[in-house]
Write a protein that holds these residues in place. Structure first.
Motif, PDB file in Angstrom:
ATOM      1  N   LYS A 148       4.324   5.720  -2.585  1.00  0.00           N
ATOM      2  CA  LYS A 148       5.015   7.010  -2.713  1.00  0.00           C
ATOM      3  C   LYS A 148       5.348   7.527  -1.323  1.00  0.00           C
ATOM      4  CE  LYS A 148       0.592   9.482  -3.202  1.00  0.00           C
ATOM      5  NZ  LYS A 148      -0.227   8.257  -2.994  1.00  0.00           N
ATOM      6  N   LEU A 149       6.219   8.532  -1.253  1.00  0.00           N
ATOM      7  CA  LEU A 149       6.675   9.046   0.034  1.00  0.00           C
ATOM      8  C   LEU A 149       5.516   9.523   0.913  1.00  0.00           C
ATOM      9  CD1 LEU A 149       9.912  11.014  -0.946  1.00  0.00           C
ATOM     10  CD2 LEU A 149       9.756   8.817   0.230  1.00  0.00           C
ATOM     11  N   ALA A 150       4.510  10.135   0.298  1.00  0.00           N
ATOM     12  CA  ALA A 150       3.379  10.649   1.072  1.00  0.00           C
ATOM     13  C   ALA A 150       2.658   9.533   1.835  1.00  0.00           C
ATOM     14  CB  ALA A 150       2.399  11.374   0.153  1.00  0.00           C
ATOM     15  N   ASP A 151       2.766   8.318   1.347  1.00  0.00           N
ATOM     16  CA  ASP A 151       2.113   7.189   2.018  1.00  0.00           C
ATOM     17  C   ASP A 151       2.779   6.827   3.340  1.00  0.00           C
ATOM     18  OD1 ASP A 151       0.332   6.989  -0.100  1.00  0.00           O
ATOM     19  OD2 ASP A 151       1.583   5.539  -1.184  1.00  0.00           O
ATOM     20  N   LEU A 152       3.924   7.428   3.629  1.00  0.00           N
ATOM     21  CA  LEU A 152       4.630   7.157   4.881  1.00  0.00           C
ATOM     22  C   LEU A 152       4.112   8.002   6.037  1.00  0.00           C
ATOM     23  CD1 LEU A 152       8.306   6.926   3.549  1.00  0.00           C
ATOM     24  CD2 LEU A 152       6.852   5.046   4.296  1.00  0.00           C
ATOM     25  N   ASN A 153       3.246   8.948   5.767  1.00  0.00           N
ATOM     26  CA  ASN A 153       2.672   9.760   6.836  1.00  0.00           C
ATOM     27  C   ASN A 153       1.994   8.879   7.874  1.00  0.00           C
ATOM     28  OD1 ASN A 153       2.932  12.789   6.439  1.00  0.00           O
ATOM     29  ND2 ASN A 153       2.241  12.179   4.391  1.00  0.00           N
ATOM     30  N   GLY A 154       2.382   9.065   9.129  1.00  0.00           N
ATOM     31  CA  GLY A 154       1.773   8.299  10.213  1.00  0.00           C
ATOM     32  C   GLY A 154       2.289   6.888  10.365  1.00  0.00           C
ATOM     33  N   LYS A 155       3.282   6.482   9.561  1.00  0.00           N
ATOM     34  CA  LYS A 155       3.773   5.104   9.585  1.00  0.00           C
ATOM     35  C   LYS A 155       4.934   4.924  10.577  1.00  0.00           C
ATOM     36  CE  LYS A 155       1.034   3.710   6.279  1.00  0.00           C
ATOM     37  NZ  LYS A 155      -0.076   2.769   6.562  1.00  0.00           N
ATOM     38  N   LYS A 156       5.177   3.665  10.929  1.00  0.00           N
ATOM     39  CA  LYS A 156       6.305   3.314  11.792  1.00  0.00           C
ATOM     40  C   LYS A 156       7.534   3.105  10.924  1.00  0.00           C
ATOM     41  CE  LYS A 156       7.658   0.200  15.554  1.00  0.00           C
ATOM     42  NZ  LYS A 156       7.257  -0.944  16.407  1.00  0.00           N
ATOM     43  N   PHE A 157       8.630   3.771  11.265  1.00  0.00           N
ATOM     44  CA  PHE A 157       9.798   3.838  10.387  1.00  0.00           C
ATOM     45  C   PHE A 157      11.059   3.527  11.172  1.00  0.00           C
ATOM     46  CE2 PHE A 157      13.010   5.767   7.737  1.00  0.00           C
ATOM     47  CZ  PHE A 157      12.518   5.680   6.442  1.00  0.00           C
ATOM     48  N   ALA A 158      12.001   2.807  10.541  1.00  0.00           N
ATOM     49  CA  ALA A 158      13.281   2.475  11.179  1.00  0.00           C
ATOM     50  C   ALA A 158      14.435   3.181  10.474  1.00  0.00           C
ATOM     51  CB  ALA A 158      13.510   0.968  11.158  1.00  0.00           C
ATOM     52  N   PHE A 159      15.181   3.980  11.234  1.00  0.00           N
ATOM     53  CA  PHE A 159      16.447   4.542  10.779  1.00  0.00           C
ATOM     54  C   PHE A 159      17.561   3.663  11.337  1.00  0.00           C
ATOM     55  CE2 PHE A 159      13.742   8.411  10.890  1.00  0.00           C
ATOM     56  CZ  PHE A 159      13.942   8.865   9.592  1.00  0.00           C
TER      57      PHE A 159
ATOM     58  N   ILE B 216      12.683  -0.956  -3.107  1.00  0.00           N
ATOM     59  CA  ILE B 216      13.169   0.410  -2.895  1.00  0.00           C
ATOM     60  C   ILE B 216      12.054   1.383  -3.269  1.00  0.00           C
ATOM     61  CG2 ILE B 216      14.873   2.135  -3.562  1.00  0.00           C
ATOM     62  CD1 ILE B 216      16.753  -0.220  -4.266  1.00  0.00           C
ATOM     63  N   LEU B 217      11.630   2.172  -2.301  1.00  0.00           N
ATOM     64  CA  LEU B 217      10.578   3.155  -2.527  1.00  0.00           C
ATOM     65  C   LEU B 217      11.143   4.441  -3.113  1.00  0.00           C
ATOM     66  CD1 LEU B 217       7.575   4.008  -2.085  1.00  0.00           C
ATOM     67  CD2 LEU B 217       8.299   4.881   0.156  1.00  0.00           C
ATOM     68  N   ALA B 218      12.286   4.874  -2.588  1.00  0.00           N
ATOM     69  CA  ALA B 218      12.900   6.124  -3.051  1.00  0.00           C
ATOM     70  C   ALA B 218      14.390   6.109  -2.744  1.00  0.00           C
ATOM     71  CB  ALA B 218      12.239   7.327  -2.379  1.00  0.00           C
ATOM     72  N   LYS B 219      15.141   6.889  -3.511  1.00  0.00           N
ATOM     73  CA  LYS B 219      16.584   7.006  -3.332  1.00  0.00           C
ATOM     74  C   LYS B 219      16.920   8.465  -3.054  1.00  0.00           C
ATOM     75  CE  LYS B 219      19.576   6.445  -6.788  1.00  0.00           C
ATOM     76  NZ  LYS B 219      20.352   5.828  -7.893  1.00  0.00           N
ATOM     77  N   THR B 220      17.913   8.699  -2.194  1.00  0.00           N
ATOM     78  CA  THR B 220      18.302  10.060  -1.840  1.00  0.00           C
ATOM     79  C   THR B 220      19.348  10.601  -2.811  1.00  0.00           C
ATOM     80  OG1 THR B 220      20.202   9.490  -0.448  1.00  0.00           O
ATOM     81  CG2 THR B 220      18.015   9.369   0.578  1.00  0.00           C
ATOM     82  N   SER B 221      19.768  11.832  -2.572  1.00  0.00           N
ATOM     83  CA  SER B 221      20.905  12.381  -3.307  1.00  0.00           C
ATOM     84  C   SER B 221      22.171  11.665  -2.846  1.00  0.00           C
ATOM     85  CB  SER B 221      21.018  13.886  -3.064  1.00  0.00           C
ATOM     86  OG  SER B 221      21.148  14.144  -1.673  1.00  0.00           O
ATOM     87  N   SER B 222      23.244  11.815  -3.598  1.00  0.00           N
ATOM     88  CA  SER B 222      24.484  11.104  -3.279  1.00  0.00           C
ATOM     89  C   SER B 222      25.390  11.932  -2.376  1.00  0.00           C
ATOM     90  CB  SER B 222      25.238  10.746  -4.563  1.00  0.00           C
ATOM     91  OG  SER B 222      25.694  11.923  -5.212  1.00  0.00           O
TER      92      SER B 222
ATOM     93  N   LYS C 179       0.821  -1.211   0.000  1.00  0.00           N
ATOM     94  CA  LYS C 179       0.000   0.000   0.000  1.00  0.00           C
ATOM     95  C   LYS C 179       0.857   1.264   0.000  1.00  0.00           C
ATOM     96  CE  LYS C 179      -3.860  -2.181   2.450  1.00  0.00           C
ATOM     97  NZ  LYS C 179      -4.716  -2.151   3.675  1.00  0.00           N
ATOM     98  N   ILE C 180       2.128   1.109   0.286  1.00  0.00           N
ATOM     99  CA  ILE C 180       3.033   2.266   0.287  1.00  0.00           C
ATOM    100  C   ILE C 180       3.682   2.361  -1.085  1.00  0.00           C
ATOM    101  CG2 ILE C 180       5.100   3.285   1.309  1.00  0.00           C
ATOM    102  CD1 ILE C 180       4.422   1.848   3.909  1.00  0.00           C
TER     103      ILE C 180
END
Length: 297
Positions: free
Chosen positions: A128-139, A218-224, A125-126
């Motif tokens: 795009k990035l906006a779908d992460l609103n309110g989600k549990k996330f691990a750094f 992979i949902l999204a990639k950052t800058s290098s 269900k995720i």
């Protein structure tokens, strides 16, 4: 009376002898830290190969260690419990700013001296990035470049407000948590595929979870950012540094060294660098409204 004097003299003689031990000797090896981005056992096993190589090439004794977290590497450089470290870019900036540590080498991966962060998920269900609103996330760690700072900037730029954020400590731990559904998404490092096979952090758990590439995407990639640097503490002897630098450059010249370096940090070699090579990283910190030391507050 003589017996008491003898007892007192022995410890003094012992202390005098140990004080005279030179850095790089068998009894006072150079302390070399490996940033704990993955399983410590893997780092120590492959670090032993690097330890042996440096000793053979330079005559200097080196002892590898894996501190408990990213910041422990920084603080150990400041207290001289660590002399040399392969560390992440943001950890280096902190060590440079606080303690005057200096980068002299930069990792190279098949000709590239950069890497990225990535956001991964298993939830269909995720999308795009906006779908992460309110989600549990691990750094990974507050001072991890690809496992926190880069994805934090990406999420901030996308105006994403997470529901809960945790720090797993290592990249493979983040992948495992995402795979097992313990979090909705997570942040890890990303490197370029090799012969069509992904080489990002998911590869760290391929033995435990053979279908990880199919299940975790992979949902999204950052800058290098520039690759991980080899950092020396302030006032480390110049001649010793030059010897170690040359030994590190030649490490992947043997099949064993090539394999060990890839297992350590997925690198194929090292090249010379200076602190200026990391100015771009400093700008990213400013972009997300922090300075280097804010990462550990």
């Amino acid at each position: 009376m003589l017996k008491k004097i003898f007892i007192l003299v022995i410890p003094m003689v012992f202390l005098a002898c140990t004080a005279k031990e030179e850095l790089g000797s068998k009894n006072k090896p150079i302390q070399f830290a490996l940033v704990p981005g993955q399983d410590s056992a893997v780092l120590i096993e492959n670090g032993k190969s690097l330890e042996t190589w440096i000793q053979r090439q330079t005559g200097l004794y080196v002892k590898m260690q894996v501190p408990v977290n990213f910041i422990a590497v920084v603080e150990s450089l400041g207290s001289q419990r660590v002399d040399v470290a392969i560390m992440n870019p943001f950890g280096y900036l902190l060590a440079h700013e606080k303690y005057g540590a200096q980068a002299f080498l930069m990792g190279v991966n098949r000709g590239h001296s950069e890497y990225w962060g990535q956001i991964i998920t298993r939830d269909p269900k995720i999308r795009k990035l906006a779908d992460l609103n309110g989600k549990k996330f691990a750094f990974v760690d507050p001072a991890s470049t690809s496992g926190y700072v880069l994805p934090a900037k990406l999420l901030k730029d996308a105006n994403v407000k997470l529901g809960e954020a945790i720090f797993a400590g290592k990249h493979d731990s983040v992948v495992t948590m995402v795979y097992q559904g313990r979090v909705d998404a997570g942040a890890t490092y990303h490197t370029l595929p090799e012969d069509g096979v992904p080489q990002d952090a998911r590869r760290l758990v391929i033995r435990q979870f053979p279908d990880v590439y199919d299940q975790v995407r992979i949902l999204a990639k950052t800058s290098s950012v520039p690759s991980d640097p080899v950092v020396f503490r302030k006032d480390f002897p110049e001649e010793m540094r030059k010897k170690i630098v040359e030994a590190l450059k030649s490490f992947p010249s043997t099949p064993e060294g090539e394999k060990a370096l890839k297992n350590l940090y997925h690198l194929t070699g090292f090249k010379d660098c200076t602190d200026k090579d990391y100015n771009h990283v400093r700008q990213i910190l400013l972009d997300i409204g922090k300075n280097v030391q804010d990462l550990v507050k």
